[in-house]
Design a protein around this motif. Sequence first.
Motif, short mmCIF file in Angstrom:
data_model
loop_
_atom_site.label_atom_id
_atom_site.label_comp_id
_atom_site.label_asym_id
_atom_site.label_seq_id
_atom_site.Cartn_x
_atom_site.Cartn_y
_atom_site.Cartn_z
N ASP A 173 28.55 -10.72 -84.67
CA ASP A 173 29.11 -9.87 -83.64
C ASP A 173 28.87 -10.52 -82.27
OD1 ASP A 173 29.47 -8.21 -85.80
OD2 ASP A 173 28.06 -6.69 -85.15
N PRO A 174 29.82 -10.37 -81.33
CA PRO A 174 29.62 -10.90 -79.98
C PRO A 174 28.45 -10.20 -79.29
CG PRO A 174 31.90 -10.23 -80.34
CD PRO A 174 31.11 -9.76 -81.51
N PRO A 175 27.83 -10.82 -78.24
CA PRO A 175 26.72 -10.18 -77.54
C PRO A 175 27.13 -8.81 -76.98
CG PRO A 175 27.04 -12.44 -76.78
CD PRO A 175 28.19 -12.11 -77.68
N GLY A 176 26.28 -7.80 -77.21
CA GLY A 176 26.53 -6.47 -76.67
C GLY A 176 27.52 -5.64 -77.45
N VAL A 177 28.02 -6.15 -78.59
CA VAL A 177 29.03 -5.44 -79.37
C VAL A 177 28.54 -5.36 -80.81
CG1 VAL A 177 31.43 -5.42 -80.14
CG2 VAL A 177 30.86 -6.40 -77.92
N LYS A 178 28.67 -4.17 -81.41
CA LYS A 178 28.40 -4.01 -82.84
C LYS A 178 29.73 -3.69 -83.51
CE LYS A 178 25.93 -1.16 -86.18
NZ LYS A 178 26.88 -0.17 -86.66
N ILE A 179 30.06 -4.38 -84.58
CA ILE A 179 31.33 -4.18 -85.28
C ILE A 179 31.05 -3.68 -86.69
CG2 ILE A 179 33.44 -5.28 -86.13
CD1 ILE A 179 33.05 -7.41 -83.90
N ASP A 180 31.69 -2.56 -87.06
CA ASP A 180 31.63 -2.02 -88.42
C ASP A 180 33.03 -2.04 -88.99
OD1 ASP A 180 28.94 -1.42 -88.29
OD2 ASP A 180 29.27 0.66 -87.69
N ARG A 181 33.19 -2.64 -90.16
CA ARG A 181 34.48 -2.63 -90.85
C ARG A 181 34.34 -1.74 -92.07
NH1 ARG A 181 33.66 -7.47 -88.72
NH2 ARG A 181 35.30 -8.34 -87.41
N LEU A 182 35.14 -0.69 -92.13
CA LEU A 182 35.09 0.25 -93.24
C LEU A 182 36.20 -0.12 -94.22
CD1 LEU A 182 34.61 3.33 -90.97
CD2 LEU A 182 32.85 2.17 -92.28
N TYR B 35 25.95 1.33 -76.96
CA TYR B 35 25.20 2.13 -77.93
C TYR B 35 26.07 2.31 -79.17
CZ TYR B 35 21.90 3.44 -74.28
OH TYR B 35 20.95 3.41 -73.28
N SER B 36 25.46 2.17 -80.34
CA SER B 36 26.16 2.41 -81.59
C SER B 36 25.46 3.55 -82.30
CB SER B 36 26.16 1.16 -82.46
OG SER B 36 24.86 0.90 -82.94
N TYR B 37 26.00 3.97 -83.41
CA TYR B 37 25.29 4.95 -84.21
C TYR B 37 25.33 4.52 -85.66
CZ TYR B 37 30.05 6.87 -84.37
OH TYR B 37 31.39 7.02 -84.48
N ASP B 38 24.36 5.02 -86.39
CA ASP B 38 24.19 4.68 -87.79
C ASP B 38 23.64 5.92 -88.48
OD1 ASP B 38 24.03 3.16 -90.10
OD2 ASP B 38 23.08 1.47 -89.13
N TYR B 39 23.46 5.85 -89.75
CA TYR B 39 22.93 7.00 -90.45
C TYR B 39 21.49 7.25 -90.04
CZ TYR B 39 27.12 6.62 -93.19
OH TYR B 39 28.42 6.56 -93.57
N PRO B 40 21.09 8.51 -89.89
CA PRO B 40 19.76 8.83 -89.37
C PRO B 40 18.57 8.34 -90.19
CG PRO B 40 21.21 10.74 -89.20
CD PRO B 40 21.95 9.68 -89.98
N GLN B 41 18.77 7.87 -91.41
CA GLN B 41 17.63 7.37 -92.17
C GLN B 41 16.96 6.20 -91.46
OE1 GLN B 41 20.71 7.96 -93.29
NE2 GLN B 41 20.78 8.22 -95.49
N LYS B 42 17.75 5.41 -90.70
CA LYS B 42 17.20 4.24 -90.02
C LYS B 42 16.66 4.56 -88.63
CE LYS B 42 20.44 1.25 -92.40
NZ LYS B 42 21.61 0.41 -92.24
N LYS C 203 20.77 0.90 -79.39
CA LYS C 203 21.29 0.10 -78.29
C LYS C 203 21.87 -1.17 -78.89
CE LYS C 203 17.27 0.27 -76.12
NZ LYS C 203 16.20 0.00 -75.15
N THR C 204 23.02 -1.60 -78.40
CA THR C 204 23.59 -2.86 -78.88
C THR C 204 23.29 -4.00 -77.91
OG1 THR C 204 25.72 -2.41 -77.83
CG2 THR C 204 25.47 -1.72 -80.13
N THR C 205 22.62 -3.68 -76.83
CA THR C 205 22.30 -4.69 -75.83
C THR C 205 21.07 -4.23 -75.05
OG1 THR C 205 23.12 -5.82 -73.86
CG2 THR C 205 23.89 -3.59 -74.19
N ASN C 206 20.38 -5.17 -74.44
CA ASN C 206 19.25 -4.82 -73.59
C ASN C 206 19.70 -4.41 -72.18
OD1 ASN C 206 16.88 -5.11 -75.22
ND2 ASN C 206 17.28 -7.30 -75.26
N LYS D 123 16.61 2.79 -80.06
CA LYS D 123 16.00 1.51 -80.43
C LYS D 123 17.07 0.43 -80.40
CE LYS D 123 12.73 3.79 -83.43
NZ LYS D 123 12.42 4.21 -84.77
N LEU D 124 16.64 -0.80 -80.25
CA LEU D 124 17.58 -1.91 -80.30
C LEU D 124 18.13 -2.02 -81.71
CD1 LEU D 124 18.75 -4.11 -78.46
CD2 LEU D 124 16.95 -5.64 -79.30
#
Length: 188
Positions: A1-10, A26-33, A40-43, A179-180
């Motif tokens: 993924d490019p800096p500062g970007v999170k990519i999800d392919r479904l 900022y991205s989101y994921d399942y709450p288990q993690k 955060k996708t970037t500092n 979290k990062l």
Amino acid sequence: DPPGVKIDRLVSLGGLVRRTKLFYDYSYDYPQKNPSGIFKTTNQPGEGRPEWLIKLAEEIRKKVDPDRIEPFDQIVFNCYGKAGSIAVHQDSKDLFERPIVSLRLFDSSVLSFGAYGVGMIDREYKVPLPRGVVTLMEGFAADNISHCIKAEDQCRGDQSRSCSIMFRMLKQNIKDNAKLYPKLDEAQ
């Protein structure tokens, strides 16, 4: 993924990419993690955002909330292929400020409220989303009614793709505790 970007392919069972999501800041994921599901996708806020996206987000922010000075915390591209969809859900009022803003690109679509899903009644209200429309989700619709984009309502015109850009502000406590994203954390 490019800096500062999170990519999800479904990917569907047929192996075709049905929806691709690109997250800025900022991205989101399942709450288990992560208890809130937000990473955060970037500092540095805004890192990795192209200049045209910064300008677009600023223009939209000025029009929908001229009193707000801060830029949007999260920008998400939902890019749909043929038969792409997004399941029945609600954008959590515990995570996101209101309004939630979206811009429809490429082909038109339909936003369905009250669509049948887990815990839902079978009563539906559909809102057409023509190309270029800016939609604000707030109040009762945002806080109390689930919504979705159905596969049969995607890419019905000449286009083979449809895309929405979501512009959101996160609650301050969520930003403070985000979290990062693990892949970025591992790279440091």
